[in-house]
Design a protein around this motif. Structure first.
Motif, short mmCIF file in Angstrom:
data_model
loop_
_atom_site.label_atom_id
_atom_site.label_comp_id
_atom_site.label_asym_id
_atom_site.label_seq_id
_atom_site.Cartn_x
_atom_site.Cartn_y
_atom_site.Cartn_z
N VAL A 38 0.85 -1.20 0.00
CA VAL A 38 0.00 0.00 0.00
C VAL A 38 0.88 1.25 0.00
O VAL A 38 0.63 2.19 -0.75
CB VAL A 38 -0.96 0.01 1.22
CG1 VAL A 38 -1.68 1.33 1.34
CG2 VAL A 38 -1.95 -1.15 1.12
N TYR A 51 -3.64 7.06 -4.66
CA TYR A 51 -4.10 5.69 -4.47
C TYR A 51 -4.07 5.31 -2.98
O TYR A 51 -4.97 4.65 -2.48
CB TYR A 51 -3.21 4.71 -5.25
CG TYR A 51 -3.56 4.59 -6.70
CD1 TYR A 51 -4.36 3.57 -7.17
CD2 TYR A 51 -3.06 5.50 -7.63
CE1 TYR A 51 -4.66 3.44 -8.51
CE2 TYR A 51 -3.36 5.38 -8.98
CZ TYR A 51 -4.16 4.35 -9.41
OH TYR A 51 -4.47 4.23 -10.74
N TYR A 101 -7.20 4.15 -0.84
CA TYR A 101 -7.14 2.83 -0.22
C TYR A 101 -7.43 2.93 1.27
O TYR A 101 -8.21 2.15 1.81
CB TYR A 101 -5.78 2.16 -0.44
CG TYR A 101 -5.69 0.87 0.32
CD1 TYR A 101 -6.18 -0.31 -0.22
CD2 TYR A 101 -5.20 0.82 1.63
CE1 TYR A 101 -6.16 -1.49 0.49
CE2 TYR A 101 -5.18 -0.36 2.35
CZ TYR A 101 -5.66 -1.50 1.78
OH TYR A 101 -5.67 -2.66 2.50
N GLN A 125 -10.39 1.18 3.21
CA GLN A 125 -10.09 0.26 4.30
C GLN A 125 -10.90 0.62 5.54
O GLN A 125 -11.51 -0.25 6.16
CB GLN A 125 -8.59 0.30 4.61
CG GLN A 125 -8.15 -0.66 5.68
CD GLN A 125 -6.68 -0.49 6.00
OE1 GLN A 125 -6.16 0.62 6.01
NE2 GLN A 125 -6.02 -1.59 6.26
N ILE A 175 -7.80 -5.47 -3.78
CA ILE A 175 -7.86 -4.02 -4.07
C ILE A 175 -6.46 -3.50 -4.37
O ILE A 175 -6.28 -2.72 -5.31
CB ILE A 175 -8.50 -3.26 -2.89
CG1 ILE A 175 -9.98 -3.62 -2.76
CG2 ILE A 175 -8.33 -1.75 -3.06
CD1 ILE A 175 -10.64 -3.12 -1.49
N VAL A 176 -5.47 -3.94 -3.61
CA VAL A 176 -4.09 -3.50 -3.86
C VAL A 176 -3.63 -3.97 -5.24
O VAL A 176 -3.02 -3.20 -5.99
CB VAL A 176 -3.13 -3.96 -2.75
CG1 VAL A 176 -1.69 -3.58 -3.08
CG2 VAL A 176 -3.54 -3.37 -1.41
N PHE A 183 -5.26 -1.71 -7.72
CA PHE A 183 -4.65 -0.38 -7.71
C PHE A 183 -3.25 -0.40 -8.33
O PHE A 183 -2.88 0.54 -9.04
CB PHE A 183 -4.58 0.16 -6.28
CG PHE A 183 -5.88 0.76 -5.79
CD1 PHE A 183 -7.05 0.67 -6.52
CD2 PHE A 183 -5.93 1.41 -4.58
CE1 PHE A 183 -8.23 1.22 -6.07
CE2 PHE A 183 -7.10 1.97 -4.11
CZ PHE A 183 -8.25 1.88 -4.85
#
Length: 107
Positions: free
Chosen positions: A20, A27, A31, A35, A55-56, A59
Protein backbone atom coordinates in the motif's frame (compact mmCIF):
# COMPACT_ATOMS: atom_id res chain seq x y z
CA UNK A 1 -4.69 -19.75 17.18
CA UNK A 2 -1.11 -20.25 18.24
CA UNK A 3 1.74 -17.79 18.52
CA UNK A 4 3.08 -18.93 15.16
CA UNK A 5 -0.24 -18.01 13.49
CA UNK A 6 -0.21 -14.58 15.12
CA UNK A 7 3.37 -13.88 14.04
CA UNK A 8 2.65 -15.11 10.50
CA UNK A 9 -0.47 -12.94 10.33
CA UNK A 10 1.50 -9.88 11.37
CA UNK A 11 4.16 -10.60 8.73
CA UNK A 12 1.48 -10.87 6.06
CA UNK A 13 -0.20 -7.65 7.22
CA UNK A 14 3.11 -5.76 7.21
CA UNK A 15 3.89 -7.01 3.70
CA UNK A 16 0.39 -5.95 2.60
CA UNK A 17 0.83 -2.47 4.08
CA UNK A 18 4.26 -2.15 2.43
CA UNK A 19 2.52 -2.70 -0.90
CA UNK A 20 0.00 0.00 0.00
CA UNK A 21 2.82 2.41 0.91
CA UNK A 22 4.41 1.79 -2.51
CA UNK A 23 1.28 3.07 -4.28
CA UNK A 24 1.10 6.66 -5.57
CA UNK A 25 -0.20 9.15 -2.96
CA UNK A 26 -3.73 9.47 -4.39
CA UNK A 27 -4.10 5.69 -4.47
CA UNK A 28 -2.90 5.43 -0.85
CA UNK A 29 -5.43 8.02 0.30
CA UNK A 30 -8.32 6.25 -1.43
CA UNK A 31 -7.14 2.83 -0.22
CA UNK A 32 -7.00 3.99 3.40
CA UNK A 33 -10.49 5.50 3.15
CA UNK A 34 -11.78 2.28 1.58
CA UNK A 35 -10.09 0.26 4.30
CA UNK A 36 -11.71 2.35 7.06
CA UNK A 37 -15.12 2.05 5.40
CA UNK A 38 -14.79 -1.69 4.83
CA UNK A 39 -13.69 -2.36 8.41
CA UNK A 40 -16.91 -0.64 9.53
CA UNK A 41 -19.36 -2.29 7.15
CA UNK A 42 -17.38 -4.85 5.23
CA UNK A 43 -17.31 -8.60 5.17
CA UNK A 44 -16.85 -10.57 8.35
CA UNK A 45 -13.72 -12.20 6.90
CA UNK A 46 -12.13 -8.90 5.84
CA UNK A 47 -8.89 -9.16 7.85
CA UNK A 48 -8.09 -12.65 6.55
CA UNK A 49 -9.92 -12.65 3.25
CA UNK A 50 -8.84 -11.79 -0.29
CA UNK A 51 -10.64 -8.43 -0.60
CA UNK A 52 -7.96 -6.02 0.64
CA UNK A 53 -5.08 -7.71 -1.23
CA UNK A 54 -7.31 -7.78 -4.32
CA UNK A 55 -7.86 -4.02 -4.07
CA UNK A 56 -4.09 -3.50 -3.86
CA UNK A 57 -3.61 -5.71 -6.94
CA UNK A 58 -6.26 -3.67 -8.77
CA UNK A 59 -4.65 -0.38 -7.71
CA UNK A 60 -1.14 -1.54 -8.67
CA UNK A 61 -2.43 -2.40 -12.13
CA UNK A 62 -4.18 0.95 -12.50
CA UNK A 63 -1.11 2.86 -11.35
CA UNK A 64 1.08 0.87 -13.76
CA UNK A 65 -1.29 1.82 -16.58
CA UNK A 66 -1.01 5.50 -15.61
CA UNK A 67 -4.66 5.84 -14.59
CA UNK A 68 -5.87 8.04 -11.77
CA UNK A 69 -7.44 6.22 -8.87
CA UNK A 70 -10.85 7.83 -9.44
CA UNK A 71 -10.80 6.55 -13.02
CA UNK A 72 -10.79 3.07 -11.49
CA UNK A 73 -13.28 3.44 -8.64
CA UNK A 74 -15.38 6.42 -9.70
CA UNK A 75 -16.21 9.48 -7.64
CA UNK A 76 -18.37 7.60 -5.11
CA UNK A 77 -15.84 5.43 -3.32
CA UNK A 78 -18.40 4.17 -0.78
CA UNK A 79 -20.66 2.93 -3.58
CA UNK A 80 -17.67 1.15 -5.13
CA UNK A 81 -16.97 -0.54 -1.77
CA UNK A 82 -20.64 -1.46 -1.34
CA UNK A 83 -20.57 -3.11 -4.74
CA UNK A 84 -17.48 -5.12 -3.78
CA UNK A 85 -19.20 -6.58 -0.71
CA UNK A 86 -22.77 -6.82 -1.98
CA UNK A 87 -22.81 -10.64 -1.88
CA UNK A 88 -20.78 -11.02 1.32
CA UNK A 89 -21.96 -11.47 4.88
CA UNK A 90 -21.10 -8.16 6.54
CA UNK A 91 -20.70 -6.93 10.08
CA UNK A 92 -23.96 -5.02 9.57
CA UNK A 93 -25.68 -8.34 8.79
CA UNK A 94 -24.32 -9.85 12.00
CA UNK A 95 -25.59 -6.87 13.96
CA UNK A 96 -29.04 -7.02 12.34
CA UNK A 97 -29.28 -10.73 13.12
CA UNK A 98 -28.44 -10.08 16.77
CA UNK A 99 -31.07 -7.34 16.97
CA UNK A 100 -33.71 -9.63 15.48
CA UNK A 101 -32.86 -12.41 17.92
CA UNK A 102 -33.42 -10.15 20.88
CA UNK A 103 -31.54 -9.80 24.18
CA UNK A 104 -32.37 -13.27 25.52
CA UNK A 105 -30.81 -15.03 22.49
CA UNK A 106 -27.51 -13.08 22.33
CA UNK A 107 -25.49 -15.37 24.54
Amino acid sequence: MGIHDIVEGKKQWRAHMARVQALPPDYRIVYKEMQKYLFKVGPVDLPDGPLLPGIVDFFEGGAADGKGVLELVGSDVAAFCDDLVKDSRTNADVYQESVRRGPSDRR
